[in-house]
Design a protein around this motif. Structure first.
Motif, PDB file in Angstrom:
ATOM      1  N   PHE A  92      -5.958  -3.154   2.728  1.00  0.00           N
ATOM      2  CA  PHE A  92      -5.993  -1.807   1.930  1.00  0.00           C
ATOM      3  C   PHE A  92      -5.870  -1.007   2.986  1.00  0.00           C
ATOM      4  CE2 PHE A  92      -8.667  -3.690  -1.577  1.00  0.00           C
ATOM      5  CZ  PHE A  92      -7.774  -4.578  -2.071  1.00  0.00           C
ATOM      6  N   GLU A  93      -6.675  -0.971   3.942  1.00  0.00           N
ATOM      7  CA  GLU A  93      -6.822   0.164   4.963  1.00  0.00           C
ATOM      8  C   GLU A  93      -5.542   0.340   5.719  1.00  0.00           C
ATOM      9  OE1 GLU A  93     -10.189  -1.695   6.979  1.00  0.00           O
ATOM     10  OE2 GLU A  93     -11.633  -0.779   5.345  1.00  0.00           O
ATOM     11  N   ARG A  94      -4.889  -0.705   6.252  1.00  0.00           N
ATOM     12  CA  ARG A  94      -3.697  -0.744   6.877  1.00  0.00           C
ATOM     13  C   ARG A  94      -2.385   0.084   6.106  1.00  0.00           C
ATOM     14  NH1 ARG A  94       1.359  -2.916   7.152  1.00  0.00           N
ATOM     15  NH2 ARG A  94       0.784  -4.222   5.574  1.00  0.00           N
ATOM     16  N   LEU A  95      -2.516  -0.481   4.757  1.00  0.00           N
ATOM     17  CA  LEU A  95      -1.413   0.144   3.946  1.00  0.00           C
ATOM     18  C   LEU A  95      -1.608   1.686   3.724  1.00  0.00           C
ATOM     19  CD1 LEU A  95      -0.890  -2.737   1.449  1.00  0.00           C
ATOM     20  CD2 LEU A  95       0.802  -1.928   2.994  1.00  0.00           C
ATOM     21  N   GLU A  96      -2.895   1.872   3.249  1.00  0.00           N
ATOM     22  CA  GLU A  96      -3.281   3.510   3.060  1.00  0.00           C
ATOM     23  C   GLU A  96      -3.061   4.259   4.292  1.00  0.00           C
ATOM     24  OE1 GLU A  96      -5.500   6.863   3.844  1.00  0.00           O
ATOM     25  OE2 GLU A  96      -6.046   5.150   4.768  1.00  0.00           O
ATOM     26  N   ARG A  97      -3.251   3.654   5.695  1.00  0.00           N
ATOM     27  CA  ARG A  97      -2.733   4.190   6.873  1.00  0.00           C
ATOM     28  C   ARG A  97      -1.172   4.388   7.108  1.00  0.00           C
ATOM     29  NH1 ARG A  97      -5.209   1.361   9.931  1.00  0.00           N
ATOM     30  NH2 ARG A  97      -3.579  -0.123  10.735  1.00  0.00           N
ATOM     31  N   GLU A  98      -0.767   3.410   6.743  1.00  0.00           N
ATOM     32  CA  GLU A  98       0.787   3.376   6.778  1.00  0.00           C
ATOM     33  C   GLU A  98       1.409   4.411   5.520  1.00  0.00           C
ATOM     34  OE1 GLU A  98       2.993   1.728   8.500  1.00  0.00           O
ATOM     35  OE2 GLU A  98       1.398   0.760   9.814  1.00  0.00           O
ATOM     36  N   VAL A  99       0.810   4.575   4.415  1.00  0.00           N
ATOM     37  CA  VAL A  99       1.284   5.479   3.608  1.00  0.00           C
ATOM     38  C   VAL A  99       1.245   7.098   4.102  1.00  0.00           C
ATOM     39  CG1 VAL A  99       1.043   6.775   1.363  1.00  0.00           C
ATOM     40  CG2 VAL A  99       0.798   4.277   1.298  1.00  0.00           C
ATOM     41  N   ARG A 100      -0.020   7.173   4.829  1.00  0.00           N
ATOM     42  CA  ARG A 100      -0.362   8.512   5.160  1.00  0.00           C
ATOM     43  C   ARG A 100       0.655   8.741   6.231  1.00  0.00           C
ATOM     44  NH1 ARG A 100      -4.479  11.436   4.621  1.00  0.00           N
ATOM     45  NH2 ARG A 100      -5.651  10.135   3.622  1.00  0.00           N
ATOM     46  N   GLU A 101       0.863   7.909   7.359  1.00  0.00           N
ATOM     47  CA  GLU A 101       1.523   8.174   8.398  1.00  0.00           C
ATOM     48  C   GLU A 101       2.957   8.334   8.119  1.00  0.00           C
ATOM     49  OE1 GLU A 101       0.710   5.188  11.274  1.00  0.00           O
ATOM     50  OE2 GLU A 101      -1.502   5.940  11.660  1.00  0.00           O
ATOM     51  N   SER A 102       3.452   7.497   7.220  1.00  0.00           N
ATOM     52  CA  SER A 102       5.063   7.324   6.933  1.00  0.00           C
ATOM     53  C   SER A 102       5.259   8.709   5.798  1.00  0.00           C
ATOM     54  CB  SER A 102       5.741   6.225   6.310  1.00  0.00           C
ATOM     55  OG  SER A 102       4.835   5.615   5.242  1.00  0.00           O
ATOM     56  N   LEU A 103       4.468   8.948   5.140  1.00  0.00           N
ATOM     57  CA  LEU A 103       4.758  10.127   4.148  1.00  0.00           C
ATOM     58  C   LEU A 103       5.710  11.376   4.660  1.00  0.00           C
ATOM     59  CD1 LEU A 103       4.468  10.864   1.180  1.00  0.00           C
ATOM     60  CD2 LEU A 103       2.499  11.800   1.476  1.00  0.00           C
ATOM     61  N   PRO A 104       5.380  11.748   5.887  1.00  0.00           N
ATOM     62  CA  PRO A 104       5.996  13.102   6.012  1.00  0.00           C
ATOM     63  C   PRO A 104       7.477  12.681   6.854  1.00  0.00           C
ATOM     64  CG  PRO A 104       4.193  12.932   7.597  1.00  0.00           C
ATOM     65  CD  PRO A 104       3.971  11.774   6.677  1.00  0.00           C
ATOM     66  N   VAL A 105       7.513  11.251   7.139  1.00  0.00           N
ATOM     67  CA  VAL A 105       8.773  11.182   8.071  1.00  0.00           C
ATOM     68  C   VAL A 105       9.715   9.961   7.375  1.00  0.00           C
ATOM     69  CG1 VAL A 105       7.856  11.756  10.207  1.00  0.00           C
ATOM     70  CG2 VAL A 105       7.631   9.586   9.311  1.00  0.00           C
ATOM     71  N   ASP A 106       9.119   9.179   6.536  1.00  0.00           N
ATOM     72  CA  ASP A 106       9.990   7.969   5.922  1.00  0.00           C
ATOM     73  C   ASP A 106       9.681   7.963   4.472  1.00  0.00           C
ATOM     74  OD1 ASP A 106      11.183   5.630   5.178  1.00  0.00           O
ATOM     75  OD2 ASP A 106      10.831   4.835   6.972  1.00  0.00           O
TER      76      ASP A 106
END
Length: 114
Positions: free
Chosen positions: A32-46
């Motif tokens: 959950f924590e990893r996927l939330e971080r991935e959503v946050r980090e990838s949202l502006p670029v991918d």
């Protein structure tokens, strides 16, 4: 913020997984924590990666009874599928709160039912 955990889902997963349940739930919480971080980090670029990660978070959360977290991830997934990046970004703080709240409630459930 209201965090909803469907304990019937947890009971079902516990009966299906048996001895593997505790380790699986602990792993799932870290996901959950990893996927939330991935959503946050990838949202502006991918946006494709952000959508995929939101979808995975939605599905994993639902499987382990974290219903409000699943709903929050679904909301972001739908915004991204509609191309509404601003609304998806606005929903990120709720997603983070749901991950944190769901983590606490699932860990409490695990301590009480392990």
């Amino acid at each position: 913020m209201n965090v909803i955990i469907d304990e019937a889902c947890l009971d079902t997963m516990q009966s299906l997984l048996g001895e593997q349940f505790s380790d699986t739930l602990v792993f799932c919480i870290s996901e959950f924590e990893r996927l939330e971080r991935e959503v946050r980090e990838s949202l502006p670029v991918d946006l494709e990666a952000a959508t995929r990660n939101a979808h995975s978070l939605k599905s994993n959360a639902a499987q382990f009874g974290a219903m409000s977290l699943s709903d929050s991830a679904r909301e972001i997934e739908l915004f991204l599928l509609e191309g509404d990046v601003n609304s998806a970004k606005e929903s990120l703080s709720n997603l983070s709160q749901q991950v944190a709240g769901s983590t606490v409630k699932l860990q409490q459930w695990l301590m009480a039912n392990a």
